[in-house]
Design a protein around this motif. Structure first.
Motif, PDB file in Angstrom:
ATOM      1  N   ALA A 278      49.879 116.974  95.405  1.00 34.70           N
ATOM      2  CA  ALA A 278      48.522 117.217  95.936  1.00 34.70           C
ATOM      3  C   ALA A 278      48.582 118.191  97.116  1.00 34.70           C
ATOM      4  O   ALA A 278      47.736 119.096  97.228  1.00 34.70           O
ATOM      5  CB  ALA A 278      47.877 115.907  96.351  1.00 34.70           C
ATOM      6  N   ALA A 279      49.602 118.026  97.985  1.00 35.53           N
ATOM      7  CA  ALA A 279      49.711 118.913  99.145  1.00 35.53           C
ATOM      8  C   ALA A 279      49.991 120.346  98.692  1.00 35.53           C
ATOM      9  O   ALA A 279      49.382 121.311  99.183  1.00 35.53           O
ATOM     10  CB  ALA A 279      50.836 118.421 100.069  1.00 35.53           C
ATOM     11  N   TYR A 280      50.890 120.506  97.733  1.00 30.12           N
ATOM     12  CA  TYR A 280      51.243 121.836  97.242  1.00 30.12           C
ATOM     13  C   TYR A 280      50.033 122.527  96.622  1.00 30.12           C
ATOM     14  O   TYR A 280      49.706 123.677  96.948  1.00 30.12           O
ATOM     15  CB  TYR A 280      52.383 121.734  96.212  1.00 30.12           C
ATOM     16  CG  TYR A 280      52.752 123.062  95.598  1.00 30.12           C
ATOM     17  CD1 TYR A 280      53.678 123.898  96.224  1.00 30.12           C
ATOM     18  CD2 TYR A 280      52.151 123.501  94.418  1.00 30.12           C
ATOM     19  CE1 TYR A 280      53.996 125.135  95.687  1.00 30.12           C
ATOM     20  CE2 TYR A 280      52.463 124.739  93.875  1.00 30.12           C
ATOM     21  CZ  TYR A 280      53.388 125.548  94.510  1.00 30.12           C
ATOM     22  OH  TYR A 280      53.690 126.768  93.980  1.00 30.12           O
ATOM     23  N   ILE A 281      49.349 121.799  95.733  1.00 32.33           N
ATOM     24  CA  ILE A 281      48.215 122.399  95.037  1.00 32.33           C
ATOM     25  C   ILE A 281      47.095 122.714  96.031  1.00 32.33           C
ATOM     26  O   ILE A 281      46.454 123.772  95.961  1.00 32.33           O
ATOM     27  CB  ILE A 281      47.705 121.484  93.890  1.00 32.33           C
ATOM     28  CG1 ILE A 281      48.762 121.411  92.788  1.00 32.33           C
ATOM     29  CG2 ILE A 281      46.372 121.979  93.334  1.00 32.33           C
ATOM     30  CD1 ILE A 281      48.421 120.497  91.611  1.00 32.33           C
ATOM     31  N   GLY A 282      46.874 121.795  97.018  1.00 28.47           N
ATOM     32  CA  GLY A 282      45.832 122.022  98.034  1.00 28.47           C
ATOM     33  C   GLY A 282      46.078 123.341  98.763  1.00 28.47           C
ATOM     34  O   GLY A 282      45.168 124.166  98.928  1.00 28.47           O
ATOM     35  N   LYS A 283      47.327 123.547  99.169  1.00 32.48           N
ATOM     36  CA  LYS A 283      47.663 124.755  99.930  1.00 32.48           C
ATOM     37  C   LYS A 283      47.513 126.012  99.059  1.00 32.48           C
ATOM     38  O   LYS A 283      46.887 127.000  99.473  1.00 32.48           O
ATOM     39  CB  LYS A 283      49.111 124.629 100.435  1.00 32.48           C
ATOM     40  CG  LYS A 283      49.566 125.733 101.332  1.00 32.48           C
ATOM     41  CD  LYS A 283      50.797 125.307 102.129  1.00 32.48           C
ATOM     42  CE  LYS A 283      51.364 126.504 102.853  1.00 32.48           C
ATOM     43  NZ  LYS A 283      52.624 126.969 102.298  1.00 32.48           N
ATOM     44  N   GLN A 284      48.057 125.930  97.872  1.00 29.27           N
ATOM     45  CA  GLN A 284      47.988 127.086  96.966  1.00 29.27           C
ATOM     46  C   GLN A 284      46.539 127.446  96.635  1.00 29.27           C
ATOM     47  O   GLN A 284      46.161 128.611  96.594  1.00 29.27           O
ATOM     48  CB  GLN A 284      48.719 126.772  95.651  1.00 29.27           C
ATOM     49  CG  GLN A 284      50.202 126.603  95.783  1.00 29.27           C
ATOM     50  CD  GLN A 284      50.905 127.909  96.110  1.00 29.27           C
ATOM     51  OE1 GLN A 284      50.582 128.942  95.537  1.00 29.27           O
ATOM     52  NE2 GLN A 284      51.834 127.880  97.042  1.00 29.27           N
ATOM     53  N   SER A 285      45.733 126.397  96.402  1.00 30.93           N
ATOM     54  CA  SER A 285      44.364 126.692  95.982  1.00 30.93           C
ATOM     55  C   SER A 285      43.534 127.228  97.153  1.00 30.93           C
ATOM     56  O   SER A 285      42.679 128.085  96.959  1.00 30.93           O
ATOM     57  CB  SER A 285      43.758 125.473  95.280  1.00 30.93           C
ATOM     58  OG  SER A 285      42.768 124.880  96.016  1.00 30.93           O
ATOM     59  N   ILE A 369      57.011 125.910  85.688  1.00 28.05           N
ATOM     60  CA  ILE A 369      56.988 124.530  86.211  1.00 28.05           C
ATOM     61  C   ILE A 369      57.536 124.543  87.629  1.00 28.05           C
ATOM     62  O   ILE A 369      58.670 124.938  87.857  1.00 28.05           O
ATOM     63  CB  ILE A 369      57.837 123.579  85.335  1.00 28.05           C
ATOM     64  CG1 ILE A 369      57.399 123.688  83.869  1.00 28.05           C
ATOM     65  CG2 ILE A 369      57.708 122.151  85.839  1.00 28.05           C
ATOM     66  CD1 ILE A 369      58.183 122.803  82.930  1.00 28.05           C
ATOM     67  N   ILE A 370      56.689 124.129  88.573  1.00 34.34           N
ATOM     68  CA  ILE A 370      57.114 124.090  89.980  1.00 34.34           C
ATOM     69  C   ILE A 370      57.470 122.651  90.318  1.00 34.34           C
ATOM     70  O   ILE A 370      56.664 121.749  90.092  1.00 34.34           O
ATOM     71  CB  ILE A 370      55.940 124.522  90.897  1.00 34.34           C
ATOM     72  CG1 ILE A 370      55.252 125.736  90.329  1.00 34.34           C
ATOM     73  CG2 ILE A 370      56.405 124.659  92.340  1.00 34.34           C
ATOM     74  CD1 ILE A 370      55.556 127.025  90.895  1.00 34.34           C
ATOM     75  N   ARG A 371      58.661 122.441  90.846  1.00 27.02           N
ATOM     76  CA  ARG A 371      59.049 121.072  91.251  1.00 27.02           C
ATOM     77  C   ARG A 371      58.946 120.955  92.752  1.00 27.02           C
ATOM     78  O   ARG A 371      59.521 121.765  93.467  1.00 27.02           O
ATOM     79  CB  ARG A 371      60.456 120.767  90.767  1.00 27.02           C
ATOM     80  CG  ARG A 371      60.508 120.873  89.248  1.00 27.02           C
ATOM     81  CD  ARG A 371      61.869 120.583  88.649  1.00 27.02           C
ATOM     82  NE  ARG A 371      61.961 121.242  87.334  1.00 27.02           N
ATOM     83  CZ  ARG A 371      61.494 120.753  86.213  1.00 27.02           C
ATOM     84  NH1 ARG A 371      60.886 119.606  86.193  1.00 27.02           N
ATOM     85  NH2 ARG A 371      61.617 121.428  85.081  1.00 27.02           N
ATOM     86  N   VAL A 372      58.190 119.974  93.219  1.00 33.01           N
ATOM     87  CA  VAL A 372      57.983 119.840  94.672  1.00 33.01           C
ATOM     88  C   VAL A 372      58.523 118.533  95.184  1.00 33.01           C
ATOM     89  O   VAL A 372      58.828 117.645  94.391  1.00 33.01           O
ATOM     90  CB  VAL A 372      56.467 119.942  95.020  1.00 33.01           C
ATOM     91  CG1 VAL A 372      55.956 121.329  94.725  1.00 33.01           C
ATOM     92  CG2 VAL A 372      55.652 118.897  94.274  1.00 33.01           C
TER      93      VAL A 372
END
Ligand code: AMP
Ligand code: MG
Length: 372
Positions: A278-285, A369-372
Motif C-alpha cells: 500500500a505504501a509503495y503504490i500510494g507513493k507511485q500513484s 513484478i515489483i517486490r517490496v
C-alpha cells in the motif's frame, strides 16, 4: 462476409434451437460466429475451411504464427483430424471433458486448415462444457476453431458486450448467452512419454486437479508459477517490460510469447506485505498523478480501502479466487474505459486457480513484478 454483426440472445442453459441452427449455418457457409463457453467467449469458424479460418485471424488481427484451439462436441470427431491417442490422454478426456482442458495432440495430415495449426504437426483440442457451445458445434457438424473473441492483445471477452466492443462489424454474428464461466482461458497441456502432463498454459483445470486424476504434472517455461518458494530480493524489478520470463527459450505454446491480455495503461504487479504494498503504490500513484497520469489500482476486497488512486477496482476476495478470476478481464477493460494510464495490481497466492490468475496478471503487466 457481412459488415454487420448479427446479435442473437439465448438462454445459456437451453438455447433456442432455431437460433443455433441459423448460427451453425453461418459457420458451415464459411462465416465467423462468437459464442459463450465456460472459459471466455470464443470466435468460431469451420476448422476444415481455410478461408473461414483466415477470417478469424483477420477479424482479431491475430499473428499468423499463433495456432488456434479446435473445439469439438463429440470425441468421435477426433478420428478425422488427430492420430490415435494413448491411455493417459484418454484418461484426461474421460475425466475433464467437456471442460476447460485443451490437449495438444498429434495431427493427422491434410485434415484441419493449416492456418489452425500455424504449420505445427500437432493440434490443440478441447470439448467445451457450455450448452450453447456444444449445441452450436453439434449443429455445425464440423470441428470449430475458436480463439478468444477479442481483438488480439486486448483482454479476453467474458460478456457478449466485450466481443462487440472489439469486433462489431468484423464478424458475422455473436450469440449472447450471458457471462462466460471461469473467466480465464482453458488449461493447455501436452502429454509426454513417461506419463508426464506438461502444462503449457495454466487455466480452469488446476495442476492440483490434474494430479488428483493421477497425472505427473510439469510446467512449460511460460506456465511455471512465479512463486517457487525461492527467496526474493525486496525492491527488485524482476523483469523488464515486454520481456519473456525466459528470454531466449521459446514457450511450447506459441501464444504464450505474446504480452497480451493487456489493458492500454502501463501495469505493474506489486508483491509483498500489505503495508509495504500500500505504501509503495500510494507513493507511485501520487507521483504519477502529479505528472498528469490517471491512476488505477486492481485490488482484492480485503485491502481495497488501503489504496489511494483515481480508480480502485476490486476484482474479488482473496478468500474466493474463483470469483476474482471471473472478474479480472472485465476490470482490465474498465481501466481502459476510464482512461487509466498507470495501473498497479496486488498479487495472489498461486494455489488452485490462483496460478492461472497470477499468470494472466503477470502477462497483463508484461511480466513487471515489483517486490517490496
Ligand atoms: P486462445 O485461443 O487465444 O485461447 O489461445 C490458444 C492457445 O493455445 C495459444 O497459447 C496457442 O499458442 C496454444 N496452442 C494452440 N495450438 C497449439 C499447439 N498445437 N501446440 C501448442 N500450443 C498450442
Ligand atoms: Mg486469446
Amino acid at each position: 462476409m457481412t459488415s454487420k454483426t448479427k446479435v442473437y440472445h439465448v438462454d445459456p442453459a437451453s438455447p433456442d434451437d432455431k437460433i443455433i441452427r441459423e448460427a451453425a449455418r453461418t459457420l458451415r457457409q464459411g462465416g465467423t460466429v462468437a459464442f459463450p463457453t465456460e472459459t471466455v467467449y470464443g470466435l468460431g469458424a469451420n476448422a476444415l475451411d481455410q478461408d473461414a479460418v483466415s477470417r478469424i485471424f483477420e477479424a482479431k488481427g491475430r499473428p499468423s504464427d499463433n495456432p488456434l484451439i479446435v473445439h469439438i462436441s463429440d470425441s468421435a470427431q477426433l478420428d478425422s483430424f488427430t492420430a490415435p491417442c494413448g491411455e493417459l490422454v484418454q484418461l484426461l478426456m474421460d475425466r475433464f471433458w467437456p471442460g476447460p482442458l485443451t490437449i495438444v495432440l498429434p495431427l493427422k495430415r491434410a485434415s484441419v486448415s493449416e492456418h489452425v495449426t500455424a504449420g505445427l504437426d500437432t493440434v490443440a483440442v478441447r470439448m467445451p462444457a457450455h450448452p450453447v457451445a456444444l449445441a452450436l458445434i453439434t449443429a455445425a457438424g464440423c470441428p470449430v476453431a475458436a480463439p478468444s473473441a477479442n481483438s488480439s492483445g486486448r483482454p479476453s471477452p467474458t460478456e457478449a458486450a466485450h466481443v462487440l466492443d472489439d469486433l462489431n462489424g468484423r464478424i458475422d454474428a455473436v450469440i449472447d448467452g450471458g457471462s462466460a464461466g471461469v473467466g480465464l482461458e482453458s488449461t493447455v497441456v501436452e502429454v509426454e512419454a513417461g506419463g508426464i502432463v506438461r502444462i503449457l498454459r495454466p487455466g480452469g483445470i488446476t495442476a492440483e486437479a490434474l494430479r488428483a486424476a493421477g497425472a505427473q504434472v510439469e510446467y512449460d517455461i511460460a506456465a511455471a508459477p512465479h512463486d517457487n518458494g525461492q527467496e526474493r530480493t525486496p525492491g527488485s524489478v524482476e523483469l523488464g517490460a515486454h520481456e519473456h520470463p525466459a528470454a531466449g527459450i521459446a514457450p511450447r505454446s506459441p501464444g504464450m510469447k505474446y504480452a497480451h491480455y493487456a489493458p492500454r495503461g502501463v501495469m505493474q504487479l506489486v508483491q509483498g506485505g500489505i503495508d509495504e504494498v500500500a505504501a509503495y503504490i500510494g507513493k507511485q500513484s501520487r507521483n504519477a498523478r502529479a505528472e498528469g497520469e490517471r491512476t488505477g489500482v486492481l485490488a482484492f476486497h480485503e485491502h481495497a480501502d488501503r489504496f489511494d488512486a483515481d480508480h480502485v477496482l476490486v476484482i474479488g476476495s482473496l478468500g474466493n479466487l474463483e470469483r476474482a478470476a471471473q472478474g479480472l478481464y472485465a476490470a482490465l477493460r474498465s481501466f481502459d474505459d476510464l482512461g487509466v494510464s498507470r495501473i498497479w495490481a496486488e498479487t495472489c497466492p498461486e494455489a488452485g486457480i490462483g496460478h492461472a490468475l497470477m499468470n494472466r496478471l503477470a502477462k497483463a503487466a508484461a511480466q513487471q513484478i515489483i517486490r517490496v
